[in-house]
Design an enzyme around this catalytic site. Sequence first.
Site, PDB file in Angstrom:
ATOM      1  N   GLU A   1       0.834  -1.210   0.059  1.00 55.65           N
ATOM      2  CA  GLU A   1       0.008  -0.189  -0.216  1.00 55.65           C
ATOM      3  C   GLU A   1       0.806   1.247   0.080  1.00 55.65           C
ATOM      4  OE1 GLU A   1      -2.816  -3.071   1.081  1.00 55.65           O
ATOM      5  OE2 GLU A   1      -0.681  -2.696   1.763  1.00 55.65           O
TER       6      GLU A   1
ATOM      7  N   HIS B   1     -12.222  -4.979   8.658  1.00 60.42           N
ATOM      8  CA  HIS B   1     -12.695  -4.888   7.410  1.00 60.42           C
ATOM      9  C   HIS B   1     -14.048  -3.990   7.194  1.00 60.42           C
ATOM     10  CE1 HIS B   1      -9.557  -7.780   6.403  1.00 60.42           C
ATOM     11  NE2 HIS B   1      -9.811  -7.602   5.143  1.00 60.42           N
TER      12      HIS B   1
END
Length: 665
Positions: A400, A469
């Site tokens: 990322e 999540h």
Amino acid sequence: MTVAPQKTGVKSTHAEQLLEMYRRMSRIRRFEQRASDLYKATEIPGFLHLSIGQEASAVGACWPLRDTDGITSTHRGHGHVLAKGLDTASMMAELMGKEAGTCHGRGGSMHIADPGLGIYGANGIVGAGLPIATGVATAAKLRDAGDVVVAFFGDGAVAQGMFHEAVNLAAVWDLPVVFLCENNHYSEFSPAAEQHRAPLSARAAGYGIDYAQVDGNDVLAVAGIMIDVVERIRHGGGPVLVEAETYRWHGHYEGDPQRYRSPEEVAEAKERDPLRVARRHLAAAGVDASQADVVDEEIDKEIDAAVEWARSLPEPGPETLHDFVSAPRAVVPEPAPLSGEAEIFRSMDAVRLALEHELAADPAVFVAGIDVGAGGNVFGLTRGLAQAFPGRVRDTPISESAILGTAVGAAMAGMKPVVEIMYMDFIGVCLDMLLNQAAKLRFMTGGRASMPLVVRTQFGAGRSSGSQHSQSLEALLAHIPGLTVVMPSNPADTYGMLRAAIQDPNPVVFVENRLQYGFKGPQPPADHLIPLGRAKVVREGTDITLVSWSRMVQDCLAAAEVLSGEGVSVEVVDLRTVAPLDRQTVLTSLAKTNRLVIAHEAVRDFGVGAELAALAVDEGFWHLDAPVTRVAPPSVPAPYAPSLERAWLPSRDTIAATLRRIAAV
């Protein structure tokens, strides 16, 4: 200044080249020595990290570079940017915090940049320049112009995850970048031997790229290696890791007591003074020492003039405090309501169509992220785009920081990257690239750095995705000056706002709700655009203002419909853009209804709802006839068990109950 004599088309002798190398090194040495004196005299504020002793690696590395080639640098970056061609006067003014400084006094010693000269920023975050360099190199590769990027870093940066992510991505994509380690053998106060067990040669082999080692105190040796390396990379050779062995004479920062090394060690290192080594090369080439003395005298005069000029300048005026935070965005009118006869499409279709439209319209746009290419995204949103736009829809490793750093560097280099972070929860993995790079670089460079990039991500509680999540982290992002945060609530807005975000000159985090990917609504025309930073009243009302954003707007509309049957008129405001916040639309609605309820999916404490409540009791206080109330999850991580998640997440029934209570006050 940045072009080596042998590259100009004018035949230069070896002696002339050596003398020019010496001139550049002398400029760095004299600049740094004078900066040290000015710091001690308190004429330079803040932190100061000097590169005295490392002049040869900077000059040698930049020797074969063209004006269009790029560099990224470090907190110890004065030598790098001077070697690439930045002038001493504006740079000295920048160190003194003056308005006429390179970055208008916004960057200071650690953050000097000039993308127009191929200088994509010194950086106060260790290792942060490496992912940015991959972005500049990505832009160079997509343009196929033969440009090369040199990413300077110190041996301490090797311990950073950003080092691994950047080098690995550059290897996977065969990017035209040189990772140049100035190994001065100290990571702040710690010897390199205490920081690493594997040598850089082994690391390079692990990434499958070439490696070269050179005496970083010998400018001729560094230039020789770099001429060869840069030429090979220009012809598609792929990334190379170069290690230049050198030594910094001063401490980690000015004022460092240097208890971690002995004076004898420093004195021994000075025997390999890069300027003395260069003078020996000059003598061997038949250049009299007096010529080098003349160069030193000329440079002394140049630095004296730079200091006196910088001293005479004003500091930035208080009225300029807000300058350079964001680029002015184009005025986009609110589109007309969609026709009732429009075709129906889904939010997931809106994402793909918006990306497709902008990729087709602008060759500067490219898309990158984990499995966005061949895999078409984990939700199938980008399926087919990689085939339609070869090379411009790019799969990345699961890295990322490298993904976002690539976006930052590519944006500064003139591209319009759209990168994907698969889940909003993963923003924390790469927060530096948002917090300290994308959001701040325009400001810290005094507007020199452009930052037209989009970070697409998604969230959504309600399907037992668990605490890692499901998070709605918009308040975290909205708190960062310079970021635009967009959270659409329906398919048409998703399409229009994503297109607007890609066209915008500022860094935009575009947050989708995955539970809405299948949500259906009327499809707008292809040229549909939604203005960023503007809320919209999506249901008129007179009794209560109900503000929300993203998927919960639909629950608010449903709750408002229920309350309508009970005789309560609720006005629903969809923020659409969380930051910058459209305060006026909220206040105008509050002035009409005199009551405010805010509903959001993020946890209640310290959120955007709290900011709206503060707005109401500050600027809207005299309109209030009831307490400002928030409907939001408690300050508990998103649960996994369905029973707990239902108790945690507000619903249309929860919203309706709150509206009834406020209406009765």
